[in-house]
Scaffold this active site. Structure first.
Site, short mmCIF file in Angstrom:
data_model
loop_
_atom_site.label_atom_id
_atom_site.label_comp_id
_atom_site.label_asym_id
_atom_site.label_seq_id
_atom_site.Cartn_x
_atom_site.Cartn_y
_atom_site.Cartn_z
N THR A 123 0.82 -1.22 0.00
CA THR A 123 0.00 0.00 0.00
C THR A 123 0.85 1.27 0.00
O THR A 123 2.00 1.25 0.46
CB THR A 123 -0.89 0.00 1.27
OG1 THR A 123 -1.46 1.29 1.45
CG2 THR A 123 -0.10 -0.34 2.53
N ASP A 124 0.24 2.37 -0.46
CA ASP A 124 0.94 3.66 -0.39
C ASP A 124 0.97 4.20 1.04
O ASP A 124 1.69 5.16 1.33
CB ASP A 124 0.28 4.68 -1.34
CG ASP A 124 -1.19 4.93 -1.07
OD1 ASP A 124 -1.76 4.28 -0.16
OD2 ASP A 124 -1.79 5.78 -1.76
N GLU A 125 0.20 3.57 1.93
CA GLU A 125 0.14 4.09 3.31
C GLU A 125 1.48 3.92 4.04
O GLU A 125 1.71 4.55 5.07
CB GLU A 125 -1.00 3.43 4.09
CG GLU A 125 -2.33 3.70 3.42
CD GLU A 125 -3.54 3.40 4.28
OE1 GLU A 125 -3.45 3.50 5.51
OE2 GLU A 125 -4.58 3.08 3.69
N TYR A 149 -1.60 -0.44 10.98
CA TYR A 149 -1.75 -1.14 9.69
C TYR A 149 -0.58 -0.81 8.77
O TYR A 149 0.11 -1.70 8.25
CB TYR A 149 -3.07 -0.74 9.02
CG TYR A 149 -3.13 -1.07 7.54
CD1 TYR A 149 -3.11 -2.39 7.10
CD2 TYR A 149 -3.19 -0.05 6.57
CE1 TYR A 149 -3.15 -2.70 5.73
CE2 TYR A 149 -3.23 -0.35 5.21
CZ TYR A 149 -3.21 -1.67 4.79
OH TYR A 149 -3.24 -1.97 3.45
N LYS A 153 2.48 -3.23 7.28
CA LYS A 153 2.70 -3.43 5.83
C LYS A 153 4.12 -2.98 5.45
O LYS A 153 4.77 -3.59 4.61
CB LYS A 153 1.67 -2.64 5.00
CG LYS A 153 0.25 -3.15 5.10
CD LYS A 153 0.04 -4.54 4.51
CE LYS A 153 0.17 -4.56 3.00
NZ LYS A 153 -0.13 -5.92 2.46
N1 LIG Z 1 -8.11 -2.28 -0.54
C1 LIG Z 1 -7.25 -1.34 -0.85
O1 LIG Z 1 -7.63 -0.23 -1.22
C2 LIG Z 1 -5.76 -1.62 -0.82
C3 LIG Z 1 -4.88 -0.63 -1.27
C4 LIG Z 1 -3.51 -0.91 -1.29
C5 LIG Z 1 -3.04 -2.13 -0.86
N2 LIG Z 1 -3.92 -3.08 -0.41
C6 LIG Z 1 -3.38 -4.37 0.02
O2 LIG Z 1 -3.93 -5.35 -0.83
C7 LIG Z 1 -4.11 -6.58 -0.13
C8 LIG Z 1 -5.55 -7.03 -0.26
O3 LIG Z 1 -6.41 -6.02 0.26
P1 LIG Z 1 -7.98 -6.21 0.32
O4 LIG Z 1 -8.60 -4.87 0.34
O5 LIG Z 1 -8.39 -7.19 -0.71
O6 LIG Z 1 -8.13 -6.87 1.77
P2 LIG Z 1 -9.36 -7.61 2.41
O7 LIG Z 1 -9.36 -7.24 3.85
O8 LIG Z 1 -10.60 -7.40 1.61
O9 LIG Z 1 -8.98 -9.17 2.28
C9 LIG Z 1 -7.97 -9.75 3.01
C10 LIG Z 1 -8.10 -11.27 2.86
O10 LIG Z 1 -7.01 -11.88 3.57
C11 LIG Z 1 -7.51 -12.95 4.35
N3 LIG Z 1 -6.63 -13.13 5.52
C12 LIG Z 1 -6.46 -12.27 6.55
N4 LIG Z 1 -5.60 -12.79 7.44
C13 LIG Z 1 -5.20 -13.99 6.93
C14 LIG Z 1 -4.30 -14.99 7.38
N5 LIG Z 1 -3.63 -14.86 8.54
N6 LIG Z 1 -4.10 -16.09 6.61
C15 LIG Z 1 -4.79 -16.23 5.45
N7 LIG Z 1 -5.66 -15.33 4.99
C16 LIG Z 1 -5.87 -14.21 5.72
C17 LIG Z 1 -8.93 -12.52 4.73
O11 LIG Z 1 -9.73 -13.63 5.11
C18 LIG Z 1 -9.39 -11.83 3.47
O12 LIG Z 1 -9.96 -12.75 2.57
C19 LIG Z 1 -3.69 -6.30 1.31
O13 LIG Z 1 -2.38 -6.78 1.48
C20 LIG Z 1 -3.75 -4.79 1.44
O14 LIG Z 1 -2.81 -4.34 2.38
C21 LIG Z 1 -5.27 -2.84 -0.38
#
Ligand SMILES: NC(=O)c1ccc[n+]([C@@H]2O[C@H](COP(=O)([O-])OP(=O)(O)OC[C@H]3O[C@@H](n4cnc5c(N)ncnc54)[C@H](O)[C@@H]3O)[C@@H](O)[C@H]2O)c1
Length: 334
Positions: A123-125, A149, A153
């Site tokens: 993430t950009d965070e 968070y 990350k």
């Molecule tokens: N959503 C955004 O806008 C965004 C932006 C930048 C980066 N990201 C990154 O992208 C990735 C996905 O984000 P998202 O929004 O789809 O997240 P999300 O919260 O929708 O999904 C996370 C998934 O990971 C699974 N999970 C959590 N802990 C786990 C563990 N210990 N073992 C196995 N599975 C586990 C959860 O059950 C869920 O299905 C993350 O790494 C997040 O940091 C997200």
């Protein structure tokens, strides 16, 4: 090609698998997901029966399970994370366990079994906040995470890079801005607004609402990951941002209200989140120049499509929303 996708029942992971199975029908995908509150099997219903797809319920911190799965894997695409800033303020420990220790566990197994690529979705965070007016994040911006968070990350990014430099593990990383699109949990900003309005509630806006984010349609993100896995250089990080312009939270609320034909009086300002970062903005020149990536989906068109998706898919979000609203009311009183 055999892929291990972690967190494939979450928002971006499920969109990634849907895209990948369609584009590469001869590849095999194993989806390892713990099914936390954020993981939904319903997000995979349309591809769950495909012969080249397998779901494994499990934790990325489980050494034996992760080893067994990676043994039969060419590429790891690592999405699994605790991903909600608000929750990380309430309970940081689980963020460290999953985001840091879980990532390290995957990296160890990937090294042991000499996989072809380990792609970490970040993430950009990790870069902290930007002033309201000024420059954007680049790959050279120093890390300065400001929430548990973001800190967890950032640690995962550092570990992945260290495995490249120390052991030669073929790692790539994408740091992306806020995503939006179908199958995003209703506790997140845009789906919470849309589903609040669809259930007759008000929109809740933190503080003065002048928090600027760079919004990326989820399919543009998934396309970027595809390009980085195929053509990105090992050890490299790519920043991926989508905004054709900078929009603050209040403006987004107003855009959504306009599309849904509802008045601005539906906006309700609530107490700000502690440590709320003022602005994120991404300079994606590197991935644009080196890999020829560009966002294809404009915010105005695809926010409307996202609203339409939530209008048509109540079966998916209604049960999820019941739980997330209970949590908001209990823990944050909003
Ligand atoms: N959503 C955004 O806008 C965004 C932006 C930048 C980066 N990201 C990154 O992208 C990735 C996905 O984000 P998202 O929004 O789809 O997240 P999300 O919260 O929708 O999904 C996370 C998934 O990971 C699974 N999970 C959590 N802990 C786990 C563990 N210990 N073992 C196995 N599975 C586990 C959860 O059950 C869920 O299905 C993350 O790494 C997040 O940091 C997200």
């Amino acid at each position: 090609m055999r892929l291990l996708v972690t967190g494939g029942c979450g928002f971006i992971g499920s969109n990634f698998i849907r895209y990948w199975l369609k584009k590469y029908p001869d590849h095999q995908i194993v989806n390892l997901d713990k099914l936390t509150y954020a993981g939904h099997l319903s997000s995979t219903f349309d591809f769950s029966k495909q012969k080249n797809y397998r779901f494994v319920k499990g934790d990325i911190c489980n050494r034996k399970l992760v080893n067994d799965l990676i043994k039969e894997t060419d590429i790891v695409v690592h999405f699994a994370a605790e991903s909600h800033v608000d929750r990380s303020i309430l309970d940081p420990l689980v963020f460290v366990k999953t985001n840091v220790l879980g990532t390290q566990n995957l990296l160890d197994a990937a090294l042991k079994h000499k996989i072809k690529r380990f792609h970490l979705v970040s993430t950009d965070e990790v870069f902290g906040e930007l002033p309201l007016h000024g420059g954007k994040f680049t790959e050279q911006t120093p890390y300065n995470p400001r929430s548990p968070y973001a800190a967890s990350k950032a640690a995962a990014d550092h570990l992945a890079r260290a495995y490249f430099y120390t052991y030669g593990l073929p790692v790539t990383i994408t740091n992306t801005s806020n995503n939006y699109g179908p199958y995003q949990d209703t506790e997140k900003f845009i789906p919470r607004m849309i589903t609040n309005l669809l259930t007759g509630e008000n929109i809740k806006i933190y503080g003065d609402g002048k928090y600027v984010r760079d919004w990326l349609y989820v399919e543009d993100h998934v396309r970027a990951i595809d390009l980085v896995i195929k053509s990105g250089e090992e050890g490299e990080t790519y920043l991926v941002g989508g905004s054709d312009r900078e929009i603050n939270n209040l403006e987004i609320a107003k855009i959504i209200l306009r599309i849904m034909n509802l008045p601005d009086s539906k906006i309700q300002f609530v107490k700000d989140r502690p440590g709320h970062d003022r602005r994120y903005a991404i300079d994606s020149s590197k991935i644009r120049k080196q890999l020829n990536w560009e966002p294809l989906f404009s915010f105005d068109d695809y926010i409307a499509k996202t609203i339409d998706w939530y209008e048509k898919n109540r079966w998916w979000w209604e049960p999820i929303k019941k739980k997330s609203e209970k949590l908001y009311k209990k823990t944050m009183q909003i």
